[in-house]
Design an enzyme around this catalytic site. Structure first.
Site, short mmCIF file in Angstrom:
data_model
loop_
_atom_site.label_atom_id
_atom_site.label_comp_id
_atom_site.label_asym_id
_atom_site.label_seq_id
_atom_site.Cartn_x
_atom_site.Cartn_y
_atom_site.Cartn_z
CD GLU A 53 -2.72 0.53 2.66
OE1 GLU A 53 -3.73 -0.23 2.62
OE2 GLU A 53 -2.53 1.62 3.56
CG HIS B 102 1.70 1.55 13.92
ND1 HIS B 102 1.28 2.58 12.86
CD2 HIS B 102 2.71 1.23 13.91
CE1 HIS B 102 2.40 2.52 12.16
NE2 HIS B 102 3.35 1.46 12.80
NE ARG C 266 -12.49 -3.39 17.00
CZ ARG C 266 -11.90 -2.20 17.14
NH1 ARG C 266 -12.44 -1.14 17.73
NH2 ARG C 266 -10.99 -1.92 16.49
#
Lengths: 509, 169, 509, 169
Positions: free
Chosen positions: A202, A237, A294
């Site tokens: 990516e 992250h 979720r």
């Protein structure tokens, strides 16, 4: 629906119990050995032991959790976040056991759980994704083919695990010569972490922001997006501060981004609560990143600016109710909300975990403050789980006021016995770049690296002097506790130890 | 009473005497009167003149220091030369001796980043340990050479387990 | 303005400290001997002792408070509520000392402090008052003249103290023959309580509601009314539950009532925060009752539904700033808010005060909950002051949800060591009349009288059985504490006593 | 072990024995197994089957009972006949003996509503005491006659001071 089992622990289990109680539903907690005295066990109507402390022996055991549901007579299951929340086998097993899963269908969980399948779904819904490979790299791909693929994407790029999350199985590649090594490294890490070694490539955007859109979707075709959350303040992250709305999102971006999020959800027949994460570049273009199927950790900030109880709606949707919220209100936030994730970590020591017993706890309160937590004085913060001990949320009429209020609240947060990230947040909320909203997803890591471990909350000369005087006074008033710090000396602590010893003798755990 | 108190690497001479229900406290010779009230076993309320400070004092066995908080500011404090300098992982040794790197919490060694005999610099990560769902780097507290390495990748360790020893080069 | 002295204690002092901190202002606490370890002393930047524990020796001493302002360098004073908050001499003394009084002018305090002068002001502004005498009864009035006056007003009527408040110096008269005795009684009580024996007569309305309008007024002529508060749930003339909006107030009533409130304030040149109390009869007619020239205890519920920080605005107005709030938003509440005043009283024993040490404290939190309190574990609740230990506030999108949320939060409120009114509220929030909004100012006293001291929170058979088992288990696990309850036995308590004894020996207070 | 426990005027026979790290507790003969965890000195967490109860137990010197709370429900409990019946103001005497009315807290007597020798009924207010800014009625715990009256209006009293004695008529 009468009785809800919460397949989770910590603050989110307490959060779900609160929502159930306000709806008149009974609650069932599950707990590992380390959590017998945890707040979610004490607060629930019923509680069932599900195994030893390591997550794989308890909170990740589908069989033990379904058995607990049977024993307690639960007819619905809320997965919280983490643990089994995005495990399609769990969602399917709950359904197959004849219970209501308070979340999306197992099929939606499975589909969006694959990063490449999710990217395909987004593209199919007409939503841009970060340029990258549409399918996982073949296990037998040659270095030359890989290099050609990478050229079409462009450097710098990311090697990412198809089943990934939290930065695991992820590598940044800035030069073609590093590519094949990075792919090998990412594959082995992904295999070890997720049991799935597949990776894809990516493009790595420059200075992107992480902006996400909360959705609610019912079983009658209604999909409602909410005003965006700004989650760019991340350490390795992991989000540590979230706020809503985002300074970087104009009304036009908001309209386009929320419409895109709703389109993706609609295209996969998504139901219940979910969140679509985007990267927003410096030119205002946004790209689908992934979908979290979720409840998010940071859901309270959305609740604060829209007045909507997301967990209550998760339950109502699972009961088959129709979403009857005013669509426009969800996109027009009232004021501004910020969340700080308070962790049991020592920020002055490389953010190392700081498990241990909380001796005293003072939690902030007052206007505009919400503390979502499962911490109590006397609680032993276990070593087995995520060290989040509280989500501190501040609301005010605008961002500067919300930041000032958060700083006020951080000053009231007193935890003794363990280290927490409170001093780190007090520092961050004074940083000019944070105050000006000038940040992106690696901003915090960059700043922290530049600080090279320097202590947060460096005391003023006045405070250092007061500390010196207080240490001496404590030595005068209770010589045993202050003068020999390694001694098992402090009174209340000694009492607690005595209790523990007695409990052990008497067969209590 | 006279104490030597070390706060943030600076040693101060602190004297304490009682006077009229209060305390006269001198720091490096300058004295002030303090009204002290105990809030609980770990917490004192100090009024220095009219300035109000809420101070909690807890022993930190990991560092061998006192963990003090003045309001929301957290400090490490040592009393009477019983200091244990350096960071938590230095296991209580002086900066110029061998440095024992110990595991600060139970966990699993997920990566070993150095080999025995390798030269390392202060704050260089030596191993990565996973605990509480987080990966954490354990770093060298000083420049030197890795003299001993006691863990392997995948190994579980208890809190306080010896991970490595770094000696001066 | 740089440094604000708060001439108060308890939760309101903490509330004002929070507002100051969020504005970057330093704070000065004052404290009596009983309050040395109180939270407002620990939280403020500075703290000054002002005398012995009885209020007349400390919190009511204007000279001691002004001296504390001088010593600490404060340049402004916030009076909170109660104590000197409605004392015009205090407001004048603060001004004369060259300090900013964060409240209305001394003249406005004096004018509205006289019930009869305030009634005249309301009439002058075209606002109806409850029929009654326009001036205080002359001290020499004959029984016959008094009887004639009473006839023009009508029975039942109230004899009320001109300087009154909180039901003191007040008598209900249902028959002409009781009139002169009631006037004598009220006069003597008013003289003892307020140093002013003047009384007047007022008609007693049947089943009225107490509804009030919050106002903010700046020094530039802007007067802004807020959506009404419903305060009819009172025990012996003391509010115990407040909510906003009121079920009894239609949009038309709201418009008329808020306009009336603003007109009264404007007619007397009122500035800063104030509240106009009305009685609302069963036909929707409302009558001016009195004006409170200060912040109200129940101000948070207004903050919850309008998003306006009233204390922050008090300070900003006192600094000369202009009110720039959106007038329409203040009258259009978002959702519904309820406050329960948690007192250190034993509801199962005639609401007798329950001073003592708080051993453990768990405060509710989570979505929609705000706890304004100065209570902490270990705090000794003193015997000298109002026994309010916390204001628990619940917000939700509508009244039924707010009530359910409040009940959820009451269930989380655990205070050991003293009795509190939490069980009383848990009972009240299940009462059909309360749930239906069918109540008036004497509703609660009527219901309580009907209960004749019956215990609130009568335990179910299941809970009684668990209690029996728990008592036996506690006896097994720590025989000394459970089996002889009068012993000084419980461990943590004993530790605290030891600390106290030591502190005494060592000259600490 | 065997206890007699009185909860809300009803006496229960409670037996406790240890079994396998848990407790088997019998109430009036019916037994159940309870998992008990101590939270702090005053608080136990009980799991009775799967039902979870948070119970705090604090001695209440005023009543001579244990003050128990089960969740948010508050109860007075007496153990092994060490009960002290009646309300707080009854000073620990049986309902059929003379009743000593004591001040439950320090305060000021603002009104005396009865005279010595006067007949009174149960729950009739005898005096009004002001404390914590509130006026509080102290009531008769039983029908009878005011035998002694120890306070006058305006008088300050300490906690536990004898206010009046009511004897059976």
């Amino acid at each position: 629906m009468k009785k809800v089992l919460i397949a989770n622990r910590g603050e989110i289990a307490v959060r779900v119990i609160r929502a159930c109680r306000e709806l008149g539903l009974s609650t069932v907690a599950v707990y590992s050995e380390a959590d017998r005295t945890a707040l979610h066990v004490r607060d629930a109507d019923d509680a069932c032991a599900i195994g030893p402390s390591p997550p794989r022996d308890s909170y990740l055991r589908i069989d033990a959790i379904l058995d607990a549901a049977r024993r307690s007579g639960a007819d619905a299951v809320h997965p919280g976040y983490g643990f089994l929340a995005e495990n399609e086998d769990f969602a399917a097993a709950v359904r197959d056991a004849g219970l209501t899963f308070i979340g999306p269908s197992a099929e939606a969980v499975a589909l969006m759980g694959s990063k490449t399948a999710a990217r395909a779904a987004a593209l199919g819904a007409g939503v841009a994704v970060v340029p990258g490979t549409d399918t996982p790299l073949s296990a037998e791909v040659s270095d030359a083919d890989m290099a050609r693929l990478a050229e079409t994407i462009g450097y710098p790029l990311l090697v990412k695990a198809v089943a990934g999350g939290g930065g695991k199985g992820m590598r940044t590649v800035t030069e073609p010569s590093d590519l094949s090594g990075a792919v090998r490294g990412a594959r082995s890490e992904a295999g070890a972490s997720f049991g799935n070694a597949a990776v894809y490539l990516e493009r790595r955007l420059t200075r992107p922001r992480h902006v996400e859109v909360q959705l609610l979707a019912d079983h009658h075709g209604t999909v409602l997006p909410f005003v965006e959350r700004e989650c760019s303040i991340q350490r390795r992250h992991q989000k540590v501060v979230e706020e809503t709305p985002s300074l970087a999102v104009t009304p036009a971006i908001r309209e386009a981004m929320t419409a895109a999020a709703a389109a993706v959800a609609r295209s996969v027949g998504y139901t219940n609560a979910g969140t679509i994460e985007f990267l927003l570049d410096e030119d205002g273009r946004f790209y689908f990143l992934e979908m979290n199927t979720r409840l998010q950790v940071e859901h309270p900030i959305t609740e604060m600016v829209t007045g909507v109880d997301l967990v209550r709606w998760q339950i109502r949707i699972a009961r088959g109710e129709r979403l009857d919220l005013d669509r426009a209100r969800l996109l027009a936030p009232t004021g501004h909300a910020i969340e700080c994730r308070i962790y049991a970590e020592d920020p002055d020591n490389g953010f190392l975990p700081s498990p241990g017993r909380i001796l005293h706890l003072r939690v902030p309160s007052g206007p505009g403050i919400r503390d979502d937590s499962a911490a109590t004085a006397g609680l032993e913060v276990p070593i087995f789980y995520d060290p989040l001990i509280s989500k501190l949320i501040a609301w005010a009429e605008d961002r500067p006021s919300a930041i000032r209020r958060m700083k006020r609240a951080l000053g009231e947060y007193v935890v003794t016995g363990i280290k927490t990230t409170v001093p780190f947040f007090a520092w961050l909320l004074d940083e000019p770049d944070f105050l000006a909203g000038r940040f992106h997803t690696t901003y915090l890591d960059d700043v922290l690296q530049g600080r090279n471990g320097r202590a947060f909350g460096e005391p003023s000369a006045e405070v250092a002097e007061v500390a010196a005087m207080a240490a001496a006074l404590q030595a005068v008033l209770s010589p045993s506790s202050a003068a020999s710090p390694a001694d098992p000396a402090l009174a209340a602590d000694a009492v607690s130890r005595r209790w523990k010893a007695r409990a052990r003798v008497e067969g209590l755990r | 009473m006279q104490y030597e108190v070390e706060v943030n690497h600076r040693i101060r001479q602190v004297s304490v005497r009682r006077a009229d229900g209060r305390f006269v406290v001198g720091v490096d010779g300058r004295e002030c009167t303090i009204d002290v009230a105990r809030i609980d076993a770990h917490t004192l309320s100090l009024l220095v003149g009219t300035s109000s400070y809420d101070v909690s004092v807890v022993a930190d066995p990991a560092s061998g220091q006192l963990a003090l908080s003045v309001g929301a500011v957290v400090l490490g404090v040592s009393l009477n030369g019983r200091r244990r300098w350096g960071r938590r992982e230095d296991g209580g040794h002086d900066a110029d001796g061998p440095h024992q790197l110990k595991a600060p919490m139970p966990g699993k060694i997920v990566r070993v980043l150095v080999k025995a005999g390798e030269a390392v610099r202060q704050r260089q990560p030596l191993v990565v340990i996973e605990a509480m769902k987080m990966e954490n780097e354990l770093r060298a507290a000083r420049d030197g050479v890795v003299a001993e390495l006691h863990v392997a990748e995948g190994q579980s360790v208890d809190a306080g387990a010896l991970v490595a020893v770094v000696v001066p080069a």
